[in-house]
Write a protein that holds these residues in place. Structure first.
Motif, PDB file in Angstrom:
ATOM      1  N   PRO B  67       0.717  -1.056  -0.142  1.00  0.00           N
ATOM      2  CA  PRO B  67       0.338  -0.136  -0.284  1.00  0.00           C
ATOM      3  C   PRO B  67       0.912   1.181   0.620  1.00  0.00           C
ATOM      4  O   PRO B  67       0.484   2.233  -0.770  1.00  0.00           O
ATOM      5  CB  PRO B  67      -0.589  -0.359   1.486  1.00  0.00           C
ATOM      6  CG  PRO B  67      -0.913  -1.698   1.643  1.00  0.00           C
ATOM      7  CD  PRO B  67       0.096  -2.284   1.155  1.00  0.00           C
ATOM      8  N   ASP B  68       2.133   1.470   0.543  1.00  0.00           N
ATOM      9  CA  ASP B  68       2.895   2.189   0.581  1.00  0.00           C
ATOM     10  C   ASP B  68       3.362   2.570  -0.896  1.00  0.00           C
ATOM     11  O   ASP B  68       4.100   3.816  -0.723  1.00  0.00           O
ATOM     12  CB  ASP B  68       4.246   2.304   1.259  1.00  0.00           C
ATOM     13  CG  ASP B  68       3.377   2.038   2.562  1.00  0.00           C
ATOM     14  OD1 ASP B  68       2.796   2.761   3.325  1.00  0.00           O
ATOM     15  OD2 ASP B  68       4.772   1.483   3.400  1.00  0.00           O
ATOM     16  N   GLY B  69       4.201   1.413  -1.903  1.00  0.00           N
ATOM     17  CA  GLY B  69       4.481   2.430  -2.817  1.00  0.00           C
ATOM     18  C   GLY B  69       5.010   0.809  -3.726  1.00  0.00           C
ATOM     19  O   GLY B  69       4.473  -0.136  -2.912  1.00  0.00           O
ATOM     20  N   VAL B  70       5.650   0.900  -4.688  1.00  0.00           N
ATOM     21  CA  VAL B  70       6.584   0.260  -6.012  1.00  0.00           C
ATOM     22  C   VAL B  70       7.764  -0.371  -5.829  1.00  0.00           C
ATOM     23  O   VAL B  70       8.639   1.148  -5.903  1.00  0.00           O
ATOM     24  CB  VAL B  70       5.422   0.116  -7.083  1.00  0.00           C
ATOM     25  CG1 VAL B  70       6.090  -1.024  -7.555  1.00  0.00           C
ATOM     26  CG2 VAL B  70       3.983  -0.257  -6.724  1.00  0.00           C
ATOM     27  N   ALA B  87       1.568  -3.659  -9.879  1.00  0.00           N
ATOM     28  CA  ALA B  87       2.406  -2.458  -9.802  1.00  0.00           C
ATOM     29  C   ALA B  87       1.507  -0.867 -10.165  1.00  0.00           C
ATOM     30  O   ALA B  87       1.998  -0.298  -9.660  1.00  0.00           O
ATOM     31  CB  ALA B  87       3.932  -2.697 -10.628  1.00  0.00           C
ATOM     32  N   ALA B  88       0.555  -1.336 -11.317  1.00  0.00           N
ATOM     33  CA  ALA B  88       0.065  -0.322 -12.354  1.00  0.00           C
ATOM     34  C   ALA B  88      -1.050  -0.086 -10.903  1.00  0.00           C
ATOM     35  O   ALA B  88      -1.566   1.010 -10.823  1.00  0.00           O
ATOM     36  CB  ALA B  88      -0.183  -0.831 -13.477  1.00  0.00           C
ATOM     37  N   ALA B  89      -2.267  -0.735 -10.174  1.00  0.00           N
ATOM     38  CA  ALA B  89      -3.202  -0.819  -9.097  1.00  0.00           C
ATOM     39  C   ALA B  89      -2.798  -0.033  -7.755  1.00  0.00           C
ATOM     40  O   ALA B  89      -3.171   1.041  -7.597  1.00  0.00           O
ATOM     41  CB  ALA B  89      -3.504  -1.822  -8.738  1.00  0.00           C
ATOM     42  N   VAL B  90      -0.667   0.162  -7.471  1.00  0.00           N
ATOM     43  CA  VAL B  90      -0.409   0.473  -6.489  1.00  0.00           C
ATOM     44  C   VAL B  90       0.166   2.144  -7.487  1.00  0.00           C
ATOM     45  O   VAL B  90      -0.391   3.126  -6.922  1.00  0.00           O
ATOM     46  CB  VAL B  90       0.697   0.095  -5.780  1.00  0.00           C
ATOM     47  CG1 VAL B  90       1.095   1.283  -4.639  1.00  0.00           C
ATOM     48  CG2 VAL B  90      -0.254  -1.004  -5.042  1.00  0.00           C
ATOM     49  N   ALA B 176      -1.299   8.499  -4.574  1.00  0.00           N
ATOM     50  CA  ALA B 176      -2.145   9.349  -2.939  1.00  0.00           C
ATOM     51  C   ALA B 176      -3.558   9.059  -3.273  1.00  0.00           C
ATOM     52  O   ALA B 176      -4.178   9.200  -4.425  1.00  0.00           O
ATOM     53  CB  ALA B 176      -1.376  10.431  -2.433  1.00  0.00           C
ATOM     54  N   PRO B 177      -4.104   8.900  -2.033  1.00  0.00           N
ATOM     55  CA  PRO B 177      -6.192   9.174  -2.680  1.00  0.00           C
ATOM     56  C   PRO B 177      -6.788   9.828  -3.234  1.00  0.00           C
ATOM     57  O   PRO B 177      -5.524  10.949  -2.925  1.00  0.00           O
ATOM     58  CB  PRO B 177      -6.655   9.026  -1.414  1.00  0.00           C
ATOM     59  CG  PRO B 177      -5.631   8.576  -0.003  1.00  0.00           C
ATOM     60  CD  PRO B 177      -4.672   8.690  -0.491  1.00  0.00           C
ATOM     61  N   ARG B 178      -7.695  10.009  -3.800  1.00  0.00           N
ATOM     62  CA  ARG B 178      -8.322  11.267  -5.077  1.00  0.00           C
ATOM     63  C   ARG B 178      -6.680  11.749  -5.441  1.00  0.00           C
ATOM     64  O   ARG B 178      -7.200  13.503  -6.366  1.00  0.00           O
ATOM     65  CB  ARG B 178      -9.062  12.651  -3.719  1.00  0.00           C
ATOM     66  CG  ARG B 178      -9.505  12.076  -2.317  1.00  0.00           C
ATOM     67  CD  ARG B 178     -10.003  13.091  -1.777  1.00  0.00           C
ATOM     68  NE  ARG B 178      -9.293  13.739  -1.325  1.00  0.00           N
ATOM     69  CZ  ARG B 178      -8.361  13.701  -0.739  1.00  0.00           C
ATOM     70  NH1 ARG B 178      -9.916  12.617   0.337  1.00  0.00           N
ATOM     71  NH2 ARG B 178      -7.629  14.948   0.182  1.00  0.00           N
ATOM     72  N   SER B 179      -6.591  10.908  -6.177  1.00  0.00           N
ATOM     73  CA  SER B 179      -4.972  11.854  -6.894  1.00  0.00           C
ATOM     74  C   SER B 179      -5.060  10.742  -8.188  1.00  0.00           C
ATOM     75  O   SER B 179      -5.926   9.591  -8.023  1.00  0.00           O
ATOM     76  CB  SER B 179      -3.669  11.230  -6.574  1.00  0.00           C
ATOM     77  OG  SER B 179      -3.621  12.525  -5.363  1.00  0.00           O
ATOM     78  N   GLY B 180      -4.655  11.566  -9.731  1.00  0.00           N
ATOM     79  CA  GLY B 180      -4.471  10.825 -10.552  1.00  0.00           C
ATOM     80  C   GLY B 180      -3.633  11.012 -11.619  1.00  0.00           C
ATOM     81  O   GLY B 180      -2.659  12.255 -10.441  1.00  0.00           O
TER      82      GLY B 180
END
Ligand SMILES: Cc1cc2nc3c(=O)[nH]c(=O)nc-3n(C[C@H](O)[C@H](O)[C@H](O)COP(=O)(O)OP(=O)(O)OC[C@H]3O[C@@H](n4cnc5c(N)ncnc54)[C@H](O)[C@@H]3O)c2cc1C
Ligand code: FES
Ligand code: FES
Lengths: 184, 291
Positions: B67-70, B87-90, B176-180
């Motif tokens: 959940p922190d990163g790849v 990886a792409a999901a995170v 991060a949440p609410r990010s794209g």
């Protein structure tokens, strides 16, 4: 701690081979000069043209961007290894080789070994029951340069080979390959 | 077009690789995928006295997504990262950018970490490391340290790593949440180095207003830089934010060079256009990820 020459063992086209090579010798030169397999062509020698592409452990790889020593213990397939024996003293071409001949996908032939190895690996690893898309064809041939053909017949050969391989799976095949009219 | 003579070692552990690097001194170089280094050797733009090939080192070929990163190991090939759904999901920018790295045959051999260690300002993954605020783990004879991207890149094709050092992995923080995110580049031919490219991240607040927008560019400037574009769009509801204005702002912040492929003015124009396009795309993704 370091060496300047090494003896390497590589399974080339299914045959175990050994060679003693300077460590700075590129795999493309080991194949051509030490092993006598001149089917692999050397164009740019810096990764751009794709003529030297071989399969390293089954994966398309620029042989000019790998040192011969790095192939020690690995499998290499060159264009010479794409066909297989018909068990009567002859050879059966890979479907992509047949398709190149059918579709006139080569003129001088310099780029051809790199296209054949790349496309053969791509076709061998995709789901052969599915029709090939134009995007797949472009991805397959997009990394190789050809100065003669203008690519149309190479793309056509890809589609023909994919169709032949699809027919061989017993899937229902359209009479003309998809997208063919658009590109010819 | 043949490399000058060098000594070669292919150690099987990071410790052994560091021993050889330390013993060989400044003339030694790490060899990973070789997709940048071997052309430099063949063209004799580089002539190291020794190559320390890390391809036989065990355990460096893993991608670990949390959940922190790849975390991407030093022997993960571009093709492997491109195919990693975990990886792409995170961090979705990883797959989006890697799809633009070179041609498939180069991606089969070249590594993500190698392209970061190579510090090419035209590379996709240097920009992605920067815009995601990533870091690398560097092993040295006296232990391992984490080096953030700002301390890593010091110039074109130049990092702060000197002496006996092996980058063992790169870490890309999670989206991060609410990010794209979005990625786009212009290249003469698909798979070639980009004339210009943009990697962007947009974050919204709970009311779907733009909270932050930042971008990193390819082939613009001597090394990756992150530009904060929040001033142009911050506080605006996501569906009325003026992405073109953010593109205009970006054009004033960058300082591209001209070369054979594009003039500085053309690059600046591309920065504006790619910024507006990618920010809008990233904002749409951020919106979908906002409850
Ligand atoms: C035709 C062609 C097109 C290309 N197009 C693109 C493109 O569009 N975008 C792009 O980003 N790249 C492109 N590349 C480069 C490719 O992505 C390389 O894979 C990448 O730049 C370097 O990774 P590598 O593993 O091959 O590293 P190598 O070539 O082995 O090494 C590159 C440098 O990094 C150092 N290094 C590598 N790994 C480590 C490590 N673990 N620790 C310390 N130092 C290390 C080496 O010492 C060397 O100085 C292209 C290459 C070719 C040949
Ligand atoms: S000779 Fe290897 S890619 Fe051109
Ligand atoms: S057939 Fe001549 S280069 Fe392709």
């Amino acid at each position: 701690m370091t060496s300047t020459e090494r003896t390497i063992s590589v399974v080339v086209n299914g045959v175990p081979r050994e060679a003693t090579v300077p460590v700075r010798r590129l795999l493309s030169d080991v194949l051509r000069h030490d092993l006598g397999l001149t089917g692999t062509h050397v164009g740019c020698e810096h990764g751009v043209c794709g003529a030297c592409t071989v399969l390293l452990d089954g994966q398309p790889t620029r042989s000019c961007l790998v040192l011969g020593v790095q192939a020690d213990g690995h499998r290499v397939t060159t264009v010479e290894g794409l066909s297989r024996s018909d068990h009567q003293g002859g050879q059966v071409l890979h479907p992509v080789q047949e398709a190149f001949r059918e579709c006139h996908a080569l003129q001088c032939g310099f780029c051809t070994p790199g296209f054949l190895t790349t496309i053969a690996a791509g076709l061998d690893t995709r789901d052969a029951t599915q029709p090939i898309t134009d995007a797949e064809v472009d991805e397959l041939v997009g990394g190789n340069l050809c100065r003669c053909t203008g690519y149309a017949n190479i793309r056509k050969a890809c589609r023909h080979a994919a169709e032949a391989m699809r027919a061989a799976t017993g899937a229902e095949v359209a009479t003309s390959a998809p997208g063919e009219e658009a590109a010819t | 077009m043949k490399p000058a003579p060098f000594g070669y070692a292919d150690p099987t552990s990071v410790a052994e690789a560091l021993d050889v690097l330390a013993a060989e001194g400044d003339g030694a170089k790490v060899l990973a995928g070789g997709q940048s280094l071997i052309p430099l050797l063949s063209m004799r733009l580089a002539a190291p006295t020794a190559l320390v090939d890390i391809n036989r080192v065990a355990g460096l070929d893993r991608i670990s997504a949390s959940p922190d990163g790849v975390r991407v190991g030093a022997l993960v090939r571009h093709a492997h990262l491109l195919a990693s759904a975990e990886a792409a999901a995170v961090q979705p920018l990883l797959g989006r950018a890697t799809a633009n790295v070179a041609h498939p045959a180069i991606r089969n051999r070249g590594t993500t970490v190698g392209s970061i260690a190579h510090a090419d300002p035209s590379g996709e993954m240097t920009a992605v490391l920067a815009v995601t605020d990533g870091s690398v783990t560097v092993a040295r004879p006296d232990g391992s340290t984490t080096v953030g991207w700002r301390d890593l890149f010091v110039g074109p094709l130049e990092t702060s790593l000197h002496g006996a050092a092996v980058v063992v992995d790169a870490f890309f923080p999670a989206l991060a949440p609410r990010s794209g995110t979005a990625f786009a580049e212009i290249a003469r031919r698909k798979g070639d180095y980009a004339v210009c490219g943009a990697a962007v991240v947009v974050t919204l607040d709970e009311d779907r207003r733009v909270a932050a927008a930042r971008a990193a560019y390819l082939s613009v400037g001597a090394m990756p830089e992150v530009h904060d574009l929040t001033d142009a769009v911050g506080g605006k509801p996501v569906d009325s934010a003026d992405w073109t204005a953010a593109g205009e702002l970006a054009r004033t912040l960058v300082d591209p060079d001209g070369d054979l492929h594009a003039s500085a003015d053309y690059r600046r124009l591309l920065v504006g256009a790619l910024t507006a396009r990618t920010l809008a795309e990233a904002a749409a993704e951020a919106e979908r990820r906002t409850p």
